[in-house]
Write a protein that holds these residues in place. Structure first.
Motif, PDB file in Angstrom:
ATOM      1  N   MET A 230       0.854  -1.192   0.000  1.00  0.00           N
ATOM      2  CA  MET A 230       0.000   0.000   0.000  1.00  0.00           C
ATOM      3  C   MET A 230       0.891   1.244   0.000  1.00  0.00           C
ATOM      4  SD  MET A 230      -3.291  -0.673   2.467  1.00  0.00           S
ATOM      5  CE  MET A 230      -2.436  -1.056   3.987  1.00  0.00           C
ATOM      6  N   ASP A 231       0.450   2.301  -0.720  1.00  0.00           N
ATOM      7  CA  ASP A 231       1.226   3.537  -0.663  1.00  0.00           C
ATOM      8  C   ASP A 231       0.802   4.349   0.567  1.00  0.00           C
ATOM      9  OD1 ASP A 231      -1.080   4.978  -1.270  1.00  0.00           O
ATOM     10  OD2 ASP A 231      -0.708   4.879  -3.425  1.00  0.00           O
ATOM     11  N   ASN A 232       1.518   5.471   0.795  1.00  0.00           N
ATOM     12  CA  ASN A 232       1.274   6.236   2.028  1.00  0.00           C
ATOM     13  C   ASN A 232      -0.142   6.761   2.131  1.00  0.00           C
ATOM     14  OD1 ASN A 232       3.744   5.754   3.054  1.00  0.00           O
ATOM     15  ND2 ASN A 232       4.675   7.671   2.313  1.00  0.00           N
ATOM     16  N   SER A 233      -0.708   7.163   0.978  1.00  0.00           N
ATOM     17  CA  SER A 233      -2.073   7.717   1.057  1.00  0.00           C
ATOM     18  C   SER A 233      -3.072   6.604   1.408  1.00  0.00           C
ATOM     19  CB  SER A 233      -2.446   8.426  -0.246  1.00  0.00           C
ATOM     20  OG  SER A 233      -2.667   7.480  -1.262  1.00  0.00           O
ATOM     21  N   GLN A 234      -2.815   5.399   0.903  1.00  0.00           N
ATOM     22  CA  GLN A 234      -3.710   4.277   1.247  1.00  0.00           C
ATOM     23  C   GLN A 234      -3.574   3.910   2.731  1.00  0.00           C
ATOM     24  OE1 GLN A 234      -2.300   1.503  -1.778  1.00  0.00           O
ATOM     25  NE2 GLN A 234      -4.130   1.855  -3.017  1.00  0.00           N
ATOM     26  N   ILE A 235      -2.342   3.932   3.231  1.00  0.00           N
ATOM     27  CA  ILE A 235      -2.120   3.624   4.658  1.00  0.00           C
ATOM     28  C   ILE A 235      -2.885   4.627   5.535  1.00  0.00           C
ATOM     29  CG2 ILE A 235      -0.363   3.559   6.506  1.00  0.00           C
ATOM     30  CD1 ILE A 235       1.588   2.413   4.368  1.00  0.00           C
TER      31      ILE A 235
ATOM     32  N   TYR B 163      -0.186 -15.323   0.678  1.00  0.00           N
ATOM     33  CA  TYR B 163      -0.824 -15.650  -0.608  1.00  0.00           C
ATOM     34  C   TYR B 163      -0.870 -14.482  -1.595  1.00  0.00           C
ATOM     35  CZ  TYR B 163      -2.409 -19.879   1.768  1.00  0.00           C
ATOM     36  OH  TYR B 163      -2.448 -21.074   2.444  1.00  0.00           O
ATOM     37  N   GLY B 164      -0.584 -13.256  -1.103  1.00  0.00           N
ATOM     38  CA  GLY B 164      -0.695 -12.099  -2.001  1.00  0.00           C
ATOM     39  C   GLY B 164      -2.120 -11.594  -2.073  1.00  0.00           C
ATOM     40  N   GLY B 165      -2.433 -10.862  -3.133  1.00  0.00           N
ATOM     41  CA  GLY B 165      -3.735 -10.206  -3.230  1.00  0.00           C
ATOM     42  C   GLY B 165      -3.562  -8.731  -2.916  1.00  0.00           C
ATOM     43  N   ASP B 166      -4.552  -7.936  -3.314  1.00  0.00           N
ATOM     44  CA  ASP B 166      -4.465  -6.482  -3.143  1.00  0.00           C
ATOM     45  C   ASP B 166      -4.735  -6.117  -1.676  1.00  0.00           C
ATOM     46  OD1 ASP B 166      -5.176  -3.734  -2.987  1.00  0.00           O
ATOM     47  OD2 ASP B 166      -5.560  -3.719  -5.149  1.00  0.00           O
ATOM     48  N   LEU B 167      -3.665  -5.671  -0.988  1.00  0.00           N
ATOM     49  CA  LEU B 167      -3.781  -5.418   0.457  1.00  0.00           C
ATOM     50  C   LEU B 167      -4.757  -4.286   0.777  1.00  0.00           C
ATOM     51  CD1 LEU B 167      -2.862  -6.192   3.302  1.00  0.00           C
ATOM     52  CD2 LEU B 167      -0.896  -4.664   3.035  1.00  0.00           C
ATOM     53  N   PHE B 168      -4.852  -3.292  -0.100  1.00  0.00           N
ATOM     54  CA  PHE B 168      -5.774  -2.171   0.160  1.00  0.00           C
ATOM     55  C   PHE B 168      -7.224  -2.660   0.102  1.00  0.00           C
ATOM     56  CE2 PHE B 168      -7.585   2.090  -1.383  1.00  0.00           C
ATOM     57  CZ  PHE B 168      -7.575   2.651  -0.105  1.00  0.00           C
ATOM     58  N   VAL B 169      -7.536  -3.448  -0.928  1.00  0.00           N
ATOM     59  CA  VAL B 169      -8.895  -3.996  -1.077  1.00  0.00           C
ATOM     60  C   VAL B 169      -9.227  -4.922   0.103  1.00  0.00           C
ATOM     61  CG1 VAL B 169     -10.337  -5.539  -2.492  1.00  0.00           C
ATOM     62  CG2 VAL B 169      -8.969  -3.760  -3.593  1.00  0.00           C
ATOM     63  N   ILE B 170      -8.267  -5.771   0.469  1.00  0.00           N
ATOM     64  CA  ILE B 170      -8.476  -6.703   1.587  1.00  0.00           C
ATOM     65  C   ILE B 170      -8.698  -5.925   2.892  1.00  0.00           C
ATOM     66  CG2 ILE B 170      -7.307  -8.439   3.040  1.00  0.00           C
ATOM     67  CD1 ILE B 170      -5.996  -9.511   0.438  1.00  0.00           C
ATOM     68  N   SER B 171      -7.871  -4.912   3.120  1.00  0.00           N
ATOM     69  CA  SER B 171      -7.979  -4.147   4.365  1.00  0.00           C
ATOM     70  C   SER B 171      -9.317  -3.421   4.447  1.00  0.00           C
ATOM     71  CB  SER B 171      -6.841  -3.120   4.453  1.00  0.00           C
ATOM     72  OG  SER B 171      -5.599  -3.772   4.381  1.00  0.00           O
ATOM     73  N   LEU B 172      -9.709  -2.757   3.366  1.00  0.00           N
ATOM     74  CA  LEU B 172     -11.000  -2.051   3.354  1.00  0.00           C
ATOM     75  C   LEU B 172     -12.150  -3.034   3.595  1.00  0.00           C
ATOM     76  CD1 LEU B 172     -10.534   0.312   0.255  1.00  0.00           C
ATOM     77  CD2 LEU B 172     -10.756   1.051   2.640  1.00  0.00           C
ATOM     78  N   SER B 173     -12.086  -4.175   2.932  1.00  0.00           N
ATOM     79  CA  SER B 173     -13.176  -5.159   3.055  1.00  0.00           C
ATOM     80  C   SER B 173     -13.285  -5.675   4.490  1.00  0.00           C
ATOM     81  CB  SER B 173     -12.954  -6.340   2.112  1.00  0.00           C
ATOM     82  OG  SER B 173     -12.777  -5.880   0.797  1.00  0.00           O
ATOM     83  N   CYS B 174     -12.136  -5.949   5.114  1.00  0.00           N
ATOM     84  CA  CYS B 174     -12.171  -6.425   6.505  1.00  0.00           C
ATOM     85  C   CYS B 174     -12.778  -5.361   7.406  1.00  0.00           C
ATOM     86  CB  CYS B 174     -10.758  -6.748   6.997  1.00  0.00           C
ATOM     87  SG  CYS B 174     -10.080  -8.217   6.265  1.00  0.00           S
ATOM     88  N   LEU B 175     -12.287  -4.137   7.271  1.00  0.00           N
ATOM     89  CA  LEU B 175     -12.739  -3.080   8.186  1.00  0.00           C
ATOM     90  C   LEU B 175     -14.227  -2.796   8.026  1.00  0.00           C
ATOM     91  CD1 LEU B 175      -9.722  -0.588   7.972  1.00  0.00           C
ATOM     92  CD2 LEU B 175     -10.250  -2.216   9.789  1.00  0.00           C
ATOM     93  N   LEU B 176     -14.744  -2.936   6.792  1.00  0.00           N
ATOM     94  CA  LEU B 176     -16.132  -2.529   6.527  1.00  0.00           C
ATOM     95  C   LEU B 176     -17.099  -3.707   6.414  1.00  0.00           C
ATOM     96  CD1 LEU B 176     -15.227   0.265   3.947  1.00  0.00           C
ATOM     97  CD2 LEU B 176     -16.017   0.597   6.293  1.00  0.00           C
ATOM     98  N   HIS B 177     -16.617  -4.942   6.647  1.00  0.00           N
ATOM     99  CA  HIS B 177     -17.451  -6.100   6.295  1.00  0.00           C
ATOM    100  C   HIS B 177     -18.701  -6.251   7.156  1.00  0.00           C
ATOM    101  CE1 HIS B 177     -15.605  -8.391   9.647  1.00  0.00           C
ATOM    102  NE2 HIS B 177     -16.630  -9.206   9.516  1.00  0.00           N
TER     103      HIS B 177
END
Ligand code: ADP
Ligand code: NI
Length: 221
Positions: free
Chosen positions: A1-6, A46-60
């Protein structure tokens, strides 16, 4: 993730923390944190898009049917939170799709690696010692019983709304729905603990008096 995503993730963590601050149904902020941490661990392997995964976890869970039935269909709470940070519309779409697809009760097949990881992390938190705690906590929240003598009726075992029945309707079968190998191993370990717990519980409740064969019931042969 870049700084703005963090930075966005840190801001959304505090949004979700205040959003879920009065939840006592097992969808509290610490559940979200555990899902987020376990999913981050799976992503590191396993990889995968960390930003998408993080957002999904936080908002699930912010539009979960049980805590926000009015926004379950349109996912308005998740959308409002993401729109505050001008997140790219393709990312928002992916996150909403993941949130819609991971629920155990909806029984939808997940396709992407990101969805598989978020689903596994959410399901792992429903089993083991923490899963037992959440199950009884949810039953209390819904004013359901710990168990009922009806649960032990031989011709119709474990069919009521009690917490104990939820072990048979969901907790003991979660391990068969896990996508990744690492989470599956963890699910097997946690399921073993669920069974150890049930053996002790059934012993204390003297279930042998009802003619229930616990070895067969828990598939211990
Ligand atoms: P999640 O959103 O974390 O996948 P759920 O929304 O299905 O989980 O439920 C939240 C927690 O409450 C979970 O730990 C789940 O096992 C438990 N739970 C859900 N339904 C019941 C029920 N009918 N009785 C007892 N516990 C339940
Ligand atoms: Ni959840």
């Amino acid at each position: 993730m870049d700084n703005s995503q963090i930075l966005i993730i840190e801001n959304i963590k505090s949004d979700v923390k205040s959003f879920l601050s009065d939840d006592f149904s097992g969808h509290d902020y610490l559940h979200v944190c555990r899902v987020y941490n376990y999913a981050s661990h799976l992503q590191s392997v396993y990889g995968g898009d960390l930003f998408v995964i993080s957002l999904s976890c936080l908002l699930h869970d912010v539009d979960d049917k049980k805590i926000s039935p009015d926004t379950f269909n349109d996912k308005k709470n998740a959308l409002n939170i993401m729109n505050k940070y001008s997140i790219d519309s393709d990312i928002i779409k992916s996150v909403i799709k993941i949130i819609e697809s991971i629920s155990f009760s909806e029984g939808i097949n997940v396709e992407t690696l990101e969805a598989k990881i978020v689903q596994d992390a959410d399901r792992i938190d429903a089993i083991g010692a923490i899963g037992i705690a959440r199950c009884f906590s949810y039953a209390g929240f819904k004013h359901n019983a710990i168990y009922s003598t009806e649960d032990f009726c031989y011709s119709d075992l474990f069919k009521t709304d009690s917490a104990l029945c939820h072990f048979f309707k969901k907790l003991l079968i979660v391990k068969d729905t896990i996508n990744t190998e690492i989470a599956r191993d963890e699910a097997v370990r946690r399921t073993r603990f669920l069974k150890t717990y049930l053996i002790q519980l059934f012993d204390e409740l003297e279930l042998n008096k009802y003619g229930i064969d616990i070895t067969e019931l828990l598939d211990l042969k």
